[in-house]
Design an enzyme around this catalytic site. Structure first.
Site, PDB file in Angstrom:
ATOM      1  N   SER A  43       0.982  -1.172  -0.164  1.00  0.00           N
ATOM      2  CA  SER A  43      -0.116   0.063   0.007  1.00  0.00           C
ATOM      3  C   SER A  43       0.820   1.214  -0.060  1.00  0.00           C
ATOM      4  CB  SER A  43      -0.853   0.076   1.249  1.00  0.00           C
ATOM      5  OG  SER A  43      -0.204  -0.156   2.265  1.00  0.00           O
ATOM      6  N   ASP A 351      -3.355   7.898   8.404  1.00  0.00           N
ATOM      7  CA  ASP A 351      -4.471   6.870   8.832  1.00  0.00           C
ATOM      8  C   ASP A 351      -4.093   6.167   9.886  1.00  0.00           C
ATOM      9  OD1 ASP A 351      -2.927   5.240   7.283  1.00  0.00           O
ATOM     10  OD2 ASP A 351      -4.939   4.897   5.709  1.00  0.00           O
ATOM     11  N   HIS A 354      -0.466   4.611   7.147  1.00  0.00           N
ATOM     12  CA  HIS A 354       0.442   5.173   6.159  1.00  0.00           C
ATOM     13  C   HIS A 354       0.707   6.529   6.455  1.00  0.00           C
ATOM     14  CE1 HIS A 354      -2.570   1.881   4.645  1.00  0.00           C
ATOM     15  NE2 HIS A 354      -1.371   1.666   3.975  1.00  0.00           N
TER      16      HIS A 354
END
Length: 399
Positions: A43, A351, A354
């Protein structure tokens, strides 16, 4: 008065010239280094693959498909797990490329768009095969894609980008391969699912071996230049700080508030990875393998946050609840949670898992710092005109 007016006019013309010159440098392509960029990872590098997979499979979209993801730069969600751009976006921009398109979800008849690069990174992807991890009781709820799957996808795409074997080799010789960051989810999933640290530690050499094998596979195809980031200081992550909240006081770094033992785990991974990369260099001295020390780069933000413009180091910008503004049951982006901090650039964590775009931009600076300090350096990979442009774009690191 005429002389003063003339000087003022000259100054205005000079300033206009300077603005136009710098603007043209930033907006023009930085040609000559690489013809393509191909990236792999999770991610931290995913520019929309998990979102595309969910759309093609008619599964529930990831929370990166909803605002406030993307609010800072794109002003709408793009599938990136960030408020804006990722490190790979800044790398592509600085080297004169468009943002790398996600590979998954694309149709084989439209693969010409990948001629200058493609992104195979998928959020929640692991280095190790998902079936192997499942045997260890470690599960990913978002995807079963691993690094091996990503590399195989690239090998499947490659013949469509070149007309012959020799052309494919030439393409890869002139491409930049960004291998990771990858492996973090193998550990994060395990930690979040309550696995014993000694058992998780046994995964590290296996993860490093997979990264090494993937690099060697691409070397066999004639890839010549690799960027290989290490792991981040996971002991500073709001998600893991929340998971292990209430640990003994002496387990926290008194200067940063990060969990020391988790950061030591990251350092262990990075140490084994660096040793393995050195082994590859010794076997293939003609190959450029640039290790990017994300751990060292990120720790600077926690030790000297004000120097980099950060006011919150351990709280999530988009989150809710607890000491670290993170709740593992209420994700940023889902209907329950769309509010976030007013200024993401003052936060390190977006968040809880990240980084913010502000952090990613600083990390991109580190990438070019590593490129310049590695032998062969960026100066030998690119013509002097390109290096001069990068010096203007990244003056703080002397690129």
């Amino acid at each position: 008065m005429a002389t003063s007016s003339s000087c003022s006019s000259l100054k205005q013309h000079f300033l206009m010239f300077l603005v136009v010159t710098i603007s043209s440098i930033i907006n023009s392509q930085v040609n000559g280094c690489f013809t393509s960029i191909f990236s792999f990872g999770d991610s931290l590098t995913d520019t929309g693959n998990l979102l595309e997979i969910s759309l093609s499979d008619s599964t529930n979209p990831p929370h990166s498909a909803f605002l406030p993801y993307g609010r800072t730069f794109f002003h709408h969600p793009t599938g990136r797990f960030c408020d804006g751009r990722l490190v790979i976006d800044f790398i592509a921009e600085a080297l004169g490329f468009s943002f790398l398109p996600p590979f998954y979800g694309s149709k084989s008849g439209k693969w010409e768009k990948f001629q200058k690069g493609a992104n195979f990174a998928v959020a929640s992807a692991t280095a190790l095969n998902s079936s192997f991890l499942a045997e260890q009781g470690i599960h990913s709820v978002s995807t079963n894609i691993s690094l091996g799957v990503e590399v195989n996808s690239f090998k499947h795409l490659l013949p469509s980008l070149c007309s012959s074997s020799s052309n494919c080799k030439e393409l890869l010789r002139n491409s930049l391969i960004v291998m990771g960051e990858i492996g973090g989810n193998d550990y994060n999933h395990a930690f979040m699912q309550g696995k014993n640290i000694e058992n998780i530690r046994q995964l590290v050499p296996l993860v490093v071996d997979i990264i090494s094998s993937s690099i060697n596979e691409l070397i066999e195809l004639e890839a010549m230049t690799f960027l290989v980031p290490g792991n981040f200081p996971i002991g500073c992550s709001p998600s893991l700080l929340t998971k292990f909240h209430g640990s003994e006081r002496d387990q926290y770094d008194p200067l940063t508030g990060c969990l020391t033992w988790l950061n030591q785990f990251s350092q262990h991974h990075n140490e084994l990875l660096r040793k393995e990369l050195e082994n590859i260099r010794n076997l293939h001295p003609q190959i450029s393998i640039i290790y990017v020390d994300y751990y060292k780069a990120a720790m600077r933000f926690y030790h000297s946050p004000k120097q980099f413009g950060f006011k919150e180091t351990l709280k999530a910008c988009c989150g809710i609840g607890g000491l670290y503004n993170y709740d593992p049951l209420i994700f940023c982006g889902y209907p329950q949670l769309k509010q976030c901090c007013n200024d993401p650039s003052s936060y390190i964590s977006w968040d809880g898992i990240h980084y913010t775009e502000a952090v990613n931009k600083w990390l991109a600076h580190t990438v070019f710092e590593e490129l310049m300090s590695t032998i062969p350096s960026l100066g030998s990979l690119c013509p002097s005109s390109t290096v001069n442009k990068l010096r203007i774009l990244y003056p703080m690191f002397g690129v």
